[in-house]
Write a protein that holds these residues in place. Structure first.
Motif, PDB file in Angstrom:
ATOM      1  N   LEU A  85       0.880  -1.163   0.000  1.00 39.30           N
ATOM      2  CA  LEU A  85       0.000   0.000   0.000  1.00 39.30           C
ATOM      3  C   LEU A  85       0.919   1.214   0.000  1.00 39.30           C
ATOM      4  N   ILE A  86       0.922   1.955  -1.097  1.00 43.50           N
ATOM      5  CA  ILE A  86       1.861   3.055  -1.269  1.00 43.50           C
ATOM      6  C   ILE A  86       1.109   4.375  -1.377  1.00 43.50           C
ATOM      7  N   GLU A  87       1.420   5.288  -0.483  1.00 43.01           N
ATOM      8  CA  GLU A  87       0.840   6.635  -0.390  1.00 43.01           C
ATOM      9  C   GLU A  87      -0.643   6.594  -0.021  1.00 43.01           C
ATOM     10  N   ARG A  88      -1.497   6.121  -0.896  1.00 45.23           N
ATOM     11  CA  ARG A  88      -2.921   6.050  -0.559  1.00 45.23           C
ATOM     12  C   ARG A  88      -3.554   4.911  -1.359  1.00 45.23           C
ATOM     13  N   PRO A  89      -4.649   4.352  -0.828  1.00 46.88           N
ATOM     14  CA  PRO A  89      -5.289   3.229  -1.524  1.00 46.88           C
ATOM     15  C   PRO A  89      -5.828   3.642  -2.898  1.00 46.88           C
ATOM     16  N   VAL A  90      -5.765   2.710  -3.831  1.00 48.30           N
ATOM     17  CA  VAL A  90      -6.341   2.930  -5.160  1.00 48.30           C
ATOM     18  C   VAL A  90      -7.407   1.860  -5.384  1.00 48.30           C
ATOM     19  N   PHE A  91      -8.630   2.303  -5.546  1.00 45.91           N
ATOM     20  CA  PHE A  91      -9.716   1.344  -5.772  1.00 45.91           C
ATOM     21  C   PHE A  91     -10.821   2.002  -6.607  1.00 45.91           C
ATOM     22  N   TYR A  92     -11.855   1.216  -6.871  1.00 41.20           N
ATOM     23  CA  TYR A  92     -12.993   1.701  -7.649  1.00 41.20           C
ATOM     24  C   TYR A  92     -14.055   2.222  -6.682  1.00 41.20           C
ATOM     25  N   ASP A  93     -14.264   3.539  -6.673  1.00 41.02           N
ATOM     26  CA  ASP A  93     -15.184   4.161  -5.714  1.00 41.02           C
ATOM     27  C   ASP A  93     -16.615   3.655  -5.835  1.00 41.02           C
ATOM     28  N   ASP A  94     -17.038   3.346  -7.059  1.00 41.59           N
ATOM     29  CA  ASP A  94     -18.425   2.938  -7.273  1.00 41.59           C
ATOM     30  C   ASP A  94     -18.641   1.437  -7.053  1.00 41.59           C
ATOM     31  N   MET A  95     -17.590   0.736  -6.664  1.00 39.88           N
ATOM     32  CA  MET A  95     -17.713  -0.685  -6.336  1.00 39.88           C
ATOM     33  C   MET A  95     -17.695  -0.868  -4.824  1.00 39.88           C
ATOM     34  N   THR A  96     -18.231  -1.986  -4.369  1.00 38.14           N
ATOM     35  CA  THR A  96     -18.250  -2.274  -2.932  1.00 38.14           C
ATOM     36  C   THR A  96     -16.867  -2.719  -2.475  1.00 38.14           C
ATOM     37  N   ALA A  97     -16.708  -2.814  -1.149  1.00 42.15           N
ATOM     38  CA  ALA A  97     -15.456  -3.307  -0.586  1.00 42.15           C
ATOM     39  C   ALA A  97     -15.181  -4.727  -1.081  1.00 42.15           C
ATOM     40  N   TYR A  98     -16.235  -5.554  -1.095  1.00 43.27           N
ATOM     41  CA  TYR A  98     -16.068  -6.940  -1.567  1.00 43.27           C
ATOM     42  C   TYR A  98     -15.644  -6.961  -3.034  1.00 43.27           C
ATOM     43  N   GLU A  99     -16.306  -6.163  -3.865  1.00 40.95           N
ATOM     44  CA  GLU A  99     -16.003  -6.152  -5.296  1.00 40.95           C
ATOM     45  C   GLU A  99     -14.575  -5.674  -5.556  1.00 40.95           C
ATOM     46  N   ASN A 100     -14.110  -4.702  -4.786  1.00 41.04           N
ATOM     47  CA  ASN A 100     -12.743  -4.225  -4.938  1.00 41.04           C
ATOM     48  C   ASN A 100     -11.737  -5.322  -4.604  1.00 41.04           C
ATOM     49  N   LEU A 101     -11.978  -6.039  -3.515  1.00 39.13           N
ATOM     50  CA  LEU A 101     -11.059  -7.114  -3.147  1.00 39.13           C
ATOM     51  C   LEU A 101     -11.123  -8.275  -4.133  1.00 39.13           C
ATOM     52  N   GLU A 102     -12.314  -8.534  -4.656  1.00 40.43           N
ATOM     53  CA  GLU A 102     -12.455  -9.613  -5.636  1.00 40.43           C
ATOM     54  C   GLU A 102     -11.712  -9.261  -6.928  1.00 40.43           C
ATOM     55  N   ALA A 103     -11.796  -7.991  -7.351  1.00 38.62           N
ATOM     56  CA  ALA A 103     -11.050  -7.560  -8.536  1.00 38.62           C
ATOM     57  C   ALA A 103      -9.548  -7.677  -8.282  1.00 38.62           C
ATOM     58  N   CYS A 104      -9.129  -7.341  -7.071  1.00 36.78           N
ATOM     59  CA  CYS A 104      -7.718  -7.447  -6.692  1.00 36.78           C
ATOM     60  C   CYS A 104      -7.272  -8.913  -6.688  1.00 36.78           C
ATOM     61  N   ARG A 105      -8.135  -9.799  -6.183  1.00 36.44           N
ATOM     62  CA  ARG A 105      -7.817 -11.237  -6.148  1.00 36.44           C
ATOM     63  C   ARG A 105      -7.599 -11.781  -7.557  1.00 36.44           C
ATOM     64  N   ILE A 106      -8.473 -11.390  -8.479  1.00 32.01           N
ATOM     65  CA  ILE A 106      -8.364 -11.856  -9.862  1.00 32.01           C
ATOM     66  C   ILE A 106      -7.090 -11.314 -10.501  1.00 32.01           C
ATOM     67  N   GLN A 107      -6.815 -10.029 -10.254  1.00 28.24           N
ATOM     68  CA  GLN A 107      -5.624  -9.397 -10.826  1.00 28.24           C
ATOM     69  C   GLN A 107      -4.342 -10.065 -10.330  1.00 28.24           C
ATOM     70  N   LYS A 108      -4.331 -10.474  -9.057  1.00 23.24           N
ATOM     71  CA  LYS A 108      -3.154 -11.121  -8.476  1.00 23.24           C
ATOM     72  C   LYS A 108      -3.077 -12.618  -8.823  1.00 23.24           C
ATOM     73  N   GLY A 109      -4.169 -13.157  -9.370  1.00 19.33           N
ATOM     74  CA  GLY A 109      -4.181 -14.576  -9.721  1.00 19.33           C
ATOM     75  C   GLY A 109      -4.275 -15.487  -8.507  1.00 19.33           C
ATOM     76  N   ILE A 110      -4.964 -15.030  -7.457  1.00 23.22           N
ATOM     77  CA  ILE A 110      -5.117 -15.820  -6.227  1.00 23.22           C
ATOM     78  C   ILE A 110      -6.313 -16.744  -6.388  1.00 23.22           C
ATOM     79  N   PRO A 111      -6.139 -18.060  -6.234  1.00 22.64           N
ATOM     80  CA  PRO A 111      -7.252 -18.996  -6.423  1.00 22.64           C
ATOM     81  C   PRO A 111      -8.244 -18.965  -5.255  1.00 22.64           C
ATOM     82  N   GLY A 112      -9.532 -19.151  -5.559  1.00 22.32           N
ATOM     83  CA  GLY A 112     -10.558 -19.266  -4.527  1.00 22.32           C
ATOM     84  C   GLY A 112     -11.020 -17.937  -3.981  1.00 22.32           C
TER      85      GLY A 112
END
Length: 308
Positions: A85-112
């Motif tokens: 986490l560098i300087e400040r979080p970067v996420f999609y404001d119009d998405m929920t907390a769950y949706e942001n983490l799910e997008a991050c999970r897919i981007q990182k290639g984390i299974p499950g």
């Protein structure tokens, strides 16, 4: 397996004619909580961006998990073992907390998907997982950023000012959370923060950067020894007082600080003796108190010396 998660060698970043990072040699051991300390503009964030590969170095080397950037493909592979986490979080404001983490999970290639709920639960965000992030407070947004950084249990966690926007209770909870990650998951953590009192309660080692240069690396144990209790003395004649300490009290276990106060590490429990010696020699004592240094005191004295 290397005992060092991170080593840098003569790492530099130059912008035009100014070195933002100047020949830094950083060493972070596996299992450390490394407090990265420096004023605004000292080069902390630039160093972190070089480590994570967000900007290119001017010269020098970065070694992660024993692999150097002399082999770019191998070090980029190892950077996948980092959460940041560098300087400040970067996420999609119009998405929920769950949706942001799910997008991050897919981007990182984390299974499950299970890890998303588990991470939200760990940060106390589970009950708000379906709220849009744009409706979160600054502190809650910071927690979402930290949740994204720790998703997938990285081996090396890098956090730049992670407690911004948190209230005192939130800071305490987050401190205990980082300690838990370090102890139970064996996660090595680099934390950059300007809240030095908080770092002093958390870090196991420190790197102090000033004007782009890493001027000291020190363990928590070494720091505690240097911040030991002392008599802090303010007198009208520092030179004469220093001579008396050496001749009359037979000690050189003291130092004269930038503000010309004397820090005496002997006779802490006997200030009357020191006062008596000074008074007999006509030295006016303006102040004599016993105390220990804080990390902030140590840092200010160190960069004061660097400025000198």
């Amino acid at each position: 397996m290397s005992k060092y998660i991170l080593k840098t060698k003569d790492l530099c970043k130059k912008y035009k004619n100014v070195y933002a990072v100047d020949n830094i040699n950083m060493n972070i051991k596996r299992g450390d909580i490394y407090g990265f300390i420096g004023e605004n503009g000292a080069g902390k964030t630039t160093t972190i961006r070089l480590i994570t590969g967000l900007i290119h170095k001017t010269k020098g080397e970065v070694e992660l998990f024993g692999k150097s950037n002399a082999c770019e493909s191998k070090i980029n592979k190892n950077r996948k073992r980092i959460g940041s986490l560098i300087e400040r979080p970067v996420f999609y404001d119009d998405m929920t907390a769950y949706e942001n983490l799910e997008a991050c999970r897919i981007q990182k290639g984390i299974p499950g998907k299970k890890c998303v709920d588990e991470t939200l639960e760990m940060l106390g965000l589970y009950s708000d997982r379906n709220r849009k992030v744009k409706n979160f407070s600054l502190g809650m947004k910071q927690k979402v950023g930290i949740a994204m950084a720790i998703l997938g249990d990285p081996e090396f966690l890098i956090l730049d000012e992670p407690i911004n926007g948190l209230d005192p209770l939130g800071i305490v909870k987050l401190r205990n959370f980082f300690k838990k990650l370090n102890k139970e998951k064996g996660m090595t953590i680099l934390i950059s923060s300007h809240i030095l009192e908080e770092l002093h309660l958390l870090a196991t080692s420190y790197g102090i950067i000033h004007k782009g240069k890493l001027i000291e690396e020190i363990t928590a144990e070494e720091l505690d020894k240097k911040c030991r209790r002392s008599l802090n003395i303010k007198v009208d004649n520092v030179k004469k007082a220093s001579v008396l300490l050496e001749k009359e009290l037979n000690t050189n276990n003291f130092k004269v600080m930038e503000d010309e106060r004397i820090k005496l590490y002997d006779f802490v429990d006997n200030p009357k003796l020191v006062s008596s010696i000074f008074s007999k020699s006509g030295i006016i004592i303006e102040e004599i108190t016993a105390k220990g240094d804080s990390l902030e005191d140590y840092f200010m004295n160190l960069i004061g010396g660097a400025n000198s």
